[in-house]
Design a protein around this motif. Structure first.
Motif, PDB file in Angstrom:
ATOM      1  N   LEU A  29      -1.168   1.612  -6.057  1.00 21.11           N
ATOM      2  CA  LEU A  29      -0.374   0.790  -6.435  1.00 21.11           C
ATOM      3  C   LEU A  29      -1.390  -0.362  -7.180  1.00 21.11           C
ATOM      4  CD1 LEU A  29       0.706  -0.057  -2.160  1.00 21.11           C
ATOM      5  CD2 LEU A  29       1.639   1.490  -4.110  1.00 21.11           C
ATOM      6  N   ASN A  30      -1.446   0.164  -8.159  1.00 25.98           N
ATOM      7  CA  ASN A  30      -2.318  -1.012  -8.598  1.00 25.98           C
ATOM      8  C   ASN A  30      -2.125  -2.646  -8.620  1.00 25.98           C
ATOM      9  OD1 ASN A  30      -3.415  -1.836 -11.035  1.00 25.98           O
ATOM     10  ND2 ASN A  30      -1.090  -1.895 -12.475  1.00 25.98           N
ATOM     11  N   CYS A  31      -2.730  -2.937  -7.660  1.00 27.12           N
ATOM     12  CA  CYS A  31      -2.881  -4.667  -6.899  1.00 27.12           C
ATOM     13  C   CYS A  31      -3.904  -4.713  -6.230  1.00 27.12           C
ATOM     14  CB  CYS A  31      -1.472  -4.369  -5.584  1.00 27.12           C
ATOM     15  SG  CYS A  31      -2.158  -3.524  -3.954  1.00 27.12           S
ATOM     16  N   GLU A  32      -3.990  -5.384  -5.557  1.00 24.85           N
ATOM     17  CA  GLU A  32      -5.686  -6.284  -4.628  1.00 24.85           C
ATOM     18  C   GLU A  32      -5.470  -5.874  -3.625  1.00 24.85           C
ATOM     19  OE1 GLU A  32      -7.883  -8.223  -6.317  1.00 24.85           O
ATOM     20  OE2 GLU A  32      -7.171  -7.931  -8.178  1.00 24.85           O
ATOM     21  N   ALA A  33      -6.793  -5.356  -3.036  1.00 30.34           N
ATOM     22  CA  ALA A  33      -7.036  -4.639  -1.893  1.00 30.34           C
ATOM     23  C   ALA A  33      -7.018  -5.919  -0.934  1.00 30.34           C
ATOM     24  CB  ALA A  33      -8.226  -3.917  -1.823  1.00 30.34           C
ATOM     25  N   GLY A  34      -7.404  -7.286  -1.289  1.00 28.51           N
ATOM     26  CA  GLY A  34      -6.893  -8.475  -0.264  1.00 28.51           C
ATOM     27  C   GLY A  34      -5.310  -8.097   0.094  1.00 28.51           C
ATOM     28  N   ASP A  35      -5.089  -8.062  -0.550  1.00 27.34           N
ATOM     29  CA  ASP A  35      -3.279  -8.048  -0.154  1.00 27.34           C
ATOM     30  C   ASP A  35      -2.864  -7.472   1.555  1.00 27.34           C
ATOM     31  OD1 ASP A  35      -2.939  -8.989  -2.640  1.00 27.34           O
ATOM     32  OD2 ASP A  35      -1.305  -7.741  -2.674  1.00 27.34           O
ATOM     33  N   PHE A  36      -3.930  -6.437   2.035  1.00 23.95           N
ATOM     34  CA  PHE A  36      -3.386  -5.816   2.831  1.00 23.95           C
ATOM     35  C   PHE A  36      -4.404  -5.482   4.060  1.00 23.95           C
ATOM     36  CE2 PHE A  36      -2.451  -2.642  -0.724  1.00 23.95           C
ATOM     37  CZ  PHE A  36      -1.245  -2.673  -0.737  1.00 23.95           C
ATOM     38  N   VAL A  37      -5.434  -6.665   4.205  1.00 20.92           N
ATOM     39  CA  VAL A  37      -6.369  -7.582   5.032  1.00 20.92           C
ATOM     40  C   VAL A  37      -6.073  -8.602   5.173  1.00 20.92           C
ATOM     41  CG1 VAL A  37      -8.635  -7.315   5.653  1.00 20.92           C
ATOM     42  CG2 VAL A  37      -7.936  -5.960   3.414  1.00 20.92           C
ATOM     43  N   VAL A  38      -5.894  -8.684   6.585  1.00 22.84           N
ATOM     44  CA  VAL A  38      -6.132  -9.959   6.958  1.00 22.84           C
ATOM     45  C   VAL A  38      -7.559 -10.629   7.184  1.00 22.84           C
ATOM     46  CG1 VAL A  38      -4.908 -11.461  10.057  1.00 22.84           C
ATOM     47  CG2 VAL A  38      -4.450  -9.192   8.491  1.00 22.84           C
ATOM     48  N   LEU A  65       7.457   4.491  -5.153  1.00 23.88           N
ATOM     49  CA  LEU A  65       7.130   5.031  -4.209  1.00 23.88           C
ATOM     50  C   LEU A  65       7.410   5.704  -2.778  1.00 23.88           C
ATOM     51  CD1 LEU A  65       3.460   5.407  -5.070  1.00 23.88           C
ATOM     52  CD2 LEU A  65       4.882   6.945  -6.331  1.00 23.88           C
ATOM     53  N   THR A  66       8.153   6.929  -2.344  1.00 24.38           N
ATOM     54  CA  THR A  66       8.551   7.405  -1.132  1.00 24.38           C
ATOM     55  C   THR A  66       6.673   7.261  -0.366  1.00 24.38           C
ATOM     56  OG1 THR A  66       7.667   9.801  -0.984  1.00 24.38           O
ATOM     57  CG2 THR A  66      10.291   8.748  -1.781  1.00 24.38           C
ATOM     58  N   GLN A  67       6.857   6.831   1.472  1.00 25.76           N
ATOM     59  CA  GLN A  67       5.633   7.418   1.997  1.00 25.76           C
ATOM     60  C   GLN A  67       4.534   8.262   1.521  1.00 25.76           C
ATOM     61  OE1 GLN A  67       7.072   6.655   5.551  1.00 25.76           O
ATOM     62  NE2 GLN A  67       7.001   4.506   5.453  1.00 25.76           N
ATOM     63  N   ALA A  68       5.814   9.827   1.985  1.00 24.42           N
ATOM     64  CA  ALA A  68       4.660  10.402   1.250  1.00 24.42           C
ATOM     65  C   ALA A  68       3.832  10.774  -0.165  1.00 24.42           C
ATOM     66  CB  ALA A  68       5.451  12.257   1.449  1.00 24.42           C
ATOM     67  N   GLU A  69       4.654  10.356  -1.747  1.00 28.15           N
ATOM     68  CA  GLU A  69       3.845   9.657  -2.829  1.00 28.15           C
ATOM     69  C   GLU A  69       2.644   9.426  -2.716  1.00 28.15           C
ATOM     70  OE1 GLU A  69       8.221  10.862  -5.428  1.00 28.15           O
ATOM     71  OE2 GLU A  69       7.713   9.090  -4.675  1.00 28.15           O
ATOM     72  N   LEU A  70       3.061   8.188  -2.209  1.00 28.53           N
ATOM     73  CA  LEU A  70       2.008   6.944  -1.723  1.00 28.53           C
ATOM     74  C   LEU A  70       1.006   8.002  -1.042  1.00 28.53           C
ATOM     75  CD1 LEU A  70       0.330   5.226  -2.513  1.00 28.53           C
ATOM     76  CD2 LEU A  70       1.989   3.950  -0.394  1.00 28.53           C
ATOM     77  N   ALA A  71       1.070   8.166  -0.162  1.00 25.93           N
ATOM     78  CA  ALA A  71       0.043   9.032   0.916  1.00 25.93           C
ATOM     79  C   ALA A  71      -1.207   9.677  -0.026  1.00 25.93           C
ATOM     80  CB  ALA A  71       0.502  10.288   2.050  1.00 25.93           C
ATOM     81  N   GLU A  72       0.513  10.793  -0.980  1.00 26.82           N
ATOM     82  CA  GLU A  72      -0.968  11.949  -1.933  1.00 26.82           C
ATOM     83  C   GLU A  72      -1.433  11.624  -2.595  1.00 26.82           C
ATOM     84  OE1 GLU A  72       1.078  15.434  -4.754  1.00 26.82           O
ATOM     85  OE2 GLU A  72       2.176  15.632  -3.157  1.00 26.82           O
ATOM     86  N   LYS A  73      -1.164  10.438  -3.372  1.00 29.03           N
ATOM     87  CA  LYS A  73      -1.560   9.050  -4.665  1.00 29.03           C
ATOM     88  C   LYS A  73      -3.299   8.436  -4.126  1.00 29.03           C
ATOM     89  CE  LYS A  73       0.023   6.658  -7.935  1.00 29.03           C
ATOM     90  NZ  LYS A  73       0.988   5.637  -8.385  1.00 29.03           N
ATOM     91  N   CYS A  74      -3.282   8.464  -2.536  1.00 35.55           N
ATOM     92  CA  CYS A  74      -4.086   7.461  -2.353  1.00 35.55           C
ATOM     93  C   CYS A  74      -4.949   8.586  -1.344  1.00 35.55           C
ATOM     94  CB  CYS A  74      -3.872   6.198  -1.323  1.00 35.55           C
ATOM     95  SG  CYS A  74      -3.121   6.218  -0.412  1.00 35.55           S
TER      96      CYS A  74
END
Length: 119
Positions: free
Chosen positions: A110-119, A72-81
């Motif tokens: 992105l079909n993953c865990e939210a914890g991947d993006f949180v410190v 995905l491009t940033q724009a595609e991800l933005a639209e998707k989420c």
């Protein structure tokens, strides 16, 4: 079959004729290679190397890697989420923290865990 020549592993799928010849070439070219049959496949999350590398990754780097792996491009991800593409760019650049709500949206897209993006 997995062919482990470096860390992390290099995963190669081989089908058809000539497999034995190919593996012989790999063994000669890379003496310390470890070849694992499909029934011996391992989960990379269990590897010490992966655990160590994961501690070095920031949420920003993980976001970029996950997005690129999803093709995905940033724009595609933005639209998707439903997050502005400018915010995606800031998050990937480490200039904007990824909040819990955004992490959940990104994880779902992105079909993953939210914890991947949180410190």
């Amino acid at each position: 079959m997995q062919v482990v020549a470096k860390k992390p592993r290099i995963d190669i799928r081989i089908e058809g004729k000539g497999i034995k010849s190919f593996l012989e070439i790999v063994r000669k070219s890379i003496p310390d290679v470890k070849i694992i049959d499909d029934d011996e496949m391992q989960d990379i999350d269990d590897w010490d190397y992966f655990k160590e590398m994961k501690t070095r990754l920031t949420p920003a780097k993980i976001l970029k890697i996950r997005r690129e792996n999803a093709g995905l491009t940033q724009a595609e991800l933005a639209e998707k989420c439903g997050i502005a593409s400018s915010n995606i760019a800031l998050m990937e650049g480490g200039k904007r923290n990824i909040g819990i709500r955004s992490a959940k949206r990104l994880a779902e897209a992105l079909n993953c865990e939210a914890g991947d993006f949180v410190v």
